[in-house]
Design a protein around this motif. Structure first.
Motif, PDB file in Angstrom:
ATOM      1  N   THR A   5      31.685 -23.988  95.721  1.00 26.75           N
ATOM      2  CA  THR A   5      31.295 -22.537  95.899  1.00 26.75           C
ATOM      3  C   THR A   5      32.494 -21.209  95.930  1.00 26.75           C
ATOM      4  OG1 THR A   5      32.034 -23.426  98.300  1.00 26.75           O
ATOM      5  CG2 THR A   5      29.544 -24.242  97.719  1.00 26.75           C
ATOM      6  N   ILE A   6      31.597 -20.545  95.885  1.00 24.20           N
ATOM      7  CA  ILE A   6      32.205 -19.275  95.972  1.00 24.20           C
ATOM      8  C   ILE A   6      31.940 -17.838  96.551  1.00 24.20           C
ATOM      9  CG2 ILE A   6      33.388 -19.037  93.392  1.00 24.20           C
ATOM     10  CD1 ILE A   6      30.924 -17.189  93.120  1.00 24.20           C
ATOM     11  N   GLN A   7      33.680 -16.986  97.580  1.00 23.15           N
ATOM     12  CA  GLN A   7      32.136 -15.691  97.950  1.00 23.15           C
ATOM     13  C   GLN A   7      32.420 -14.737  98.398  1.00 23.15           C
ATOM     14  OE1 GLN A   7      34.860 -17.465 101.531  1.00 23.15           O
ATOM     15  NE2 GLN A   7      33.402 -18.477 102.553  1.00 23.15           N
ATOM     16  N   HIS A   8      33.251 -14.827  97.237  1.00 25.46           N
ATOM     17  CA  HIS A   8      33.577 -13.337  96.295  1.00 25.46           C
ATOM     18  C   HIS A   8      33.807 -13.464  94.664  1.00 25.46           C
ATOM     19  CE1 HIS A   8      36.111 -12.166  99.460  1.00 25.46           C
ATOM     20  NE2 HIS A   8      36.414 -13.538  99.602  1.00 25.46           N
ATOM     21  N   VAL A   9      33.392 -12.802  93.928  1.00 22.17           N
ATOM     22  CA  VAL A   9      32.472 -12.502  92.755  1.00 22.17           C
ATOM     23  C   VAL A   9      33.680 -11.533  92.170  1.00 22.17           C
ATOM     24  CG1 VAL A   9      30.774 -11.807  90.822  1.00 22.17           C
ATOM     25  CG2 VAL A   9      30.164 -12.885  93.567  1.00 22.17           C
ATOM     26  N   GLU A  10      34.250 -12.146  91.393  1.00 29.20           N
ATOM     27  CA  GLU A  10      34.996 -11.362  90.094  1.00 29.20           C
ATOM     28  C   GLU A  10      34.507 -10.986  88.644  1.00 29.20           C
ATOM     29  OE1 GLU A  10      39.073 -13.023  91.079  1.00 29.20           O
ATOM     30  OE2 GLU A  10      38.686 -13.051  93.026  1.00 29.20           O
ATOM     31  N   VAL A  11      34.499  -9.691  88.193  1.00 30.17           N
ATOM     32  CA  VAL A  11      33.812  -9.834  86.885  1.00 30.17           C
ATOM     33  C   VAL A  11      35.072  -8.860  86.450  1.00 30.17           C
ATOM     34  CG1 VAL A  11      31.458 -10.079  87.609  1.00 30.17           C
ATOM     35  CG2 VAL A  11      32.928  -8.077  87.166  1.00 30.17           C
ATOM     36  N   ASP A  12      35.290  -8.885  85.380  1.00 32.69           N
ATOM     37  CA  ASP A  12      35.796  -8.003  84.010  1.00 32.69           C
ATOM     38  C   ASP A  12      34.949  -7.574  83.406  1.00 32.69           C
ATOM     39  OD1 ASP A  12      38.136  -6.819  83.139  1.00 32.69           O
ATOM     40  OD2 ASP A  12      38.884  -8.471  82.141  1.00 32.69           O
ATOM     41  N   GLY A  13      34.295  -5.760  84.089  1.00 33.07           N
ATOM     42  CA  GLY A  13      33.266  -5.141  83.107  1.00 33.07           C
ATOM     43  C   GLY A  13      32.202  -5.902  82.992  1.00 33.07           C
ATOM     44  N   ALA A  48      23.283 -14.185  95.831  1.00 34.47           N
ATOM     45  CA  ALA A  48      24.263 -14.451  97.322  1.00 34.47           C
ATOM     46  C   ALA A  48      23.272 -15.317  98.152  1.00 34.47           C
ATOM     47  CB  ALA A  48      24.648 -13.805  98.034  1.00 34.47           C
ATOM     48  N   TRP A  49      23.753 -16.770  98.380  1.00 37.13           N
ATOM     49  CA  TRP A  49      22.755 -17.471  99.715  1.00 37.13           C
ATOM     50  C   TRP A  49      23.903 -18.153 100.809  1.00 37.13           C
ATOM     51  CZ3 TRP A  49      24.155 -22.399 100.438  1.00 37.13           C
ATOM     52  CH2 TRP A  49      25.490 -22.624  99.243  1.00 37.13           C
ATOM     53  N   SER A  50      22.746 -17.795 101.527  1.00 35.96           N
ATOM     54  CA  SER A  50      22.974 -19.186 102.877  1.00 35.96           C
ATOM     55  C   SER A  50      22.220 -20.445 103.516  1.00 35.96           C
ATOM     56  CB  SER A  50      22.999 -18.362 104.028  1.00 35.96           C
ATOM     57  OG  SER A  50      21.126 -17.854 103.963  1.00 35.96           O
ATOM     58  N   ALA A 107      28.780 -10.222  98.279  1.00 38.58           N
ATOM     59  CA  ALA A 107      28.663 -10.612  96.669  1.00 38.58           C
ATOM     60  C   ALA A 107      28.800  -9.532  95.845  1.00 38.58           C
ATOM     61  CB  ALA A 107      27.518 -11.288  96.431  1.00 38.58           C
ATOM     62  N   LEU A 108      28.260  -8.671  95.779  1.00 37.58           N
ATOM     63  CA  LEU A 108      27.978  -7.011  95.175  1.00 37.58           C
ATOM     64  C   LEU A 108      29.306  -6.519  94.977  1.00 37.58           C
ATOM     65  CD1 LEU A 108      24.414  -6.899  95.872  1.00 37.58           C
ATOM     66  CD2 LEU A 108      25.681  -7.683  93.201  1.00 37.58           C
ATOM     67  N   LEU A 109      29.933  -6.315  96.359  1.00 34.09           N
ATOM     68  CA  LEU A 109      30.870  -5.348  96.973  1.00 34.09           C
ATOM     69  C   LEU A 109      32.005  -5.645  95.999  1.00 34.09           C
ATOM     70  CD1 LEU A 109      29.759  -4.047  99.815  1.00 34.09           C
ATOM     71  CD2 LEU A 109      30.075  -2.512  97.621  1.00 34.09           C
ATOM     72  N   SER A 110      32.586  -7.763  95.976  1.00 34.20           N
ATOM     73  CA  SER A 110      33.489  -7.812  95.178  1.00 34.20           C
ATOM     74  C   SER A 110      33.335  -7.884  94.010  1.00 34.20           C
ATOM     75  CB  SER A 110      33.693  -9.303  95.874  1.00 34.20           C
ATOM     76  OG  SER A 110      32.594 -10.203  95.592  1.00 34.20           O
ATOM     77  N   ALA A 111      32.045  -7.584  93.140  1.00 40.65           N
ATOM     78  CA  ALA A 111      31.861  -7.446  92.155  1.00 40.65           C
ATOM     79  C   ALA A 111      31.848  -6.567  91.935  1.00 40.65           C
ATOM     80  CB  ALA A 111      30.275  -8.415  91.681  1.00 40.65           C
ATOM     81  N   SER A 112      31.922  -4.891  92.169  1.00 41.80           N
ATOM     82  CA  SER A 112      31.581  -3.736  91.739  1.00 41.80           C
ATOM     83  C   SER A 112      33.547  -3.580  91.331  1.00 41.80           C
ATOM     84  CB  SER A 112      31.707  -2.990  92.807  1.00 41.80           C
ATOM     85  OG  SER A 112      32.397  -2.724  94.214  1.00 41.80           O
TER      86      SER A 112
END
Length: 155
Positions: A5-13, A48-50, A107-112
């Motif tokens: 499980t992850i709580q933060h989404v990290e992307v590179d571009g 994102a899910w709960s 989730a989306l704001l961490s990916a942003s």
């Protein structure tokens, strides 16, 4: 099974799209896939899910409570199914799935922070039908670290 499980989404571009299975998110997915093709970029599908919103694993006995990892696996499978149904099995772009056990805006704001653009539907599954903009879309517009494309319905 290890904790996945992850709580933060990290992307590179790349292009990030929020998917929850709602009609609005399905339209956002199609537009995000087109945007990824135009940019020759990776499409990052964020779900994102709960425990309340996750699909129940079908192999879990009725009186048992699935583990967080079982829920995670089922959300991932469901998301992959949604994407395949909407944009096809081989859409001609690289797709990466990010299934986060977190609130959608988080989730989306961490990916942003690493995305080139975020694509979201104007309304998701929750809230009130009469609102012009859903709370997740509004949070992304107000707080994202990259441009945000809010997709309106086909009318």
């Amino acid at each position: 099974m290890a904790d996945q499980t992850i709580q933060h989404v990290e992307v590179d571009g790349g292009v990030v799209v929020g998917v929850d299975g709602s009609p609005s998110s399905l339209r956002a997915l199609a537009i995000a896939a087109d945007e990824a093709r135009i940019r020759d970029a990776v499409l990052h599908v964020v779900r994102a899910w709960s425990i309340r919103t996750a699909p129940r694993p079908p192999d879990c006995p009725p009186n048992a409570i699935p583990s967080v990892d079982q829920f995670h696996d089922e959300v991932l499978k469901d998301t992959q199914r949604i994407v395949a149904q909407r944009i096809g099995e081989d859409p001609g772009i690289t797709i990466r799935y990010h299934v986060a056990h977190a609130p959608s805006p988080h989730a989306l704001l961490s990916a942003s922070k690493g995305a080139d653009v975020i694509v979201v539907g104007h309304r998701g599954r929750g809230g009130f039908a009469g609102l012009m903009l859903g709370s997740v879309a509004e949070q992304c517009v107000r707080h994202a670290a990259c441009p945000v494309l809010v997709v309106r319905p086909n009318v």
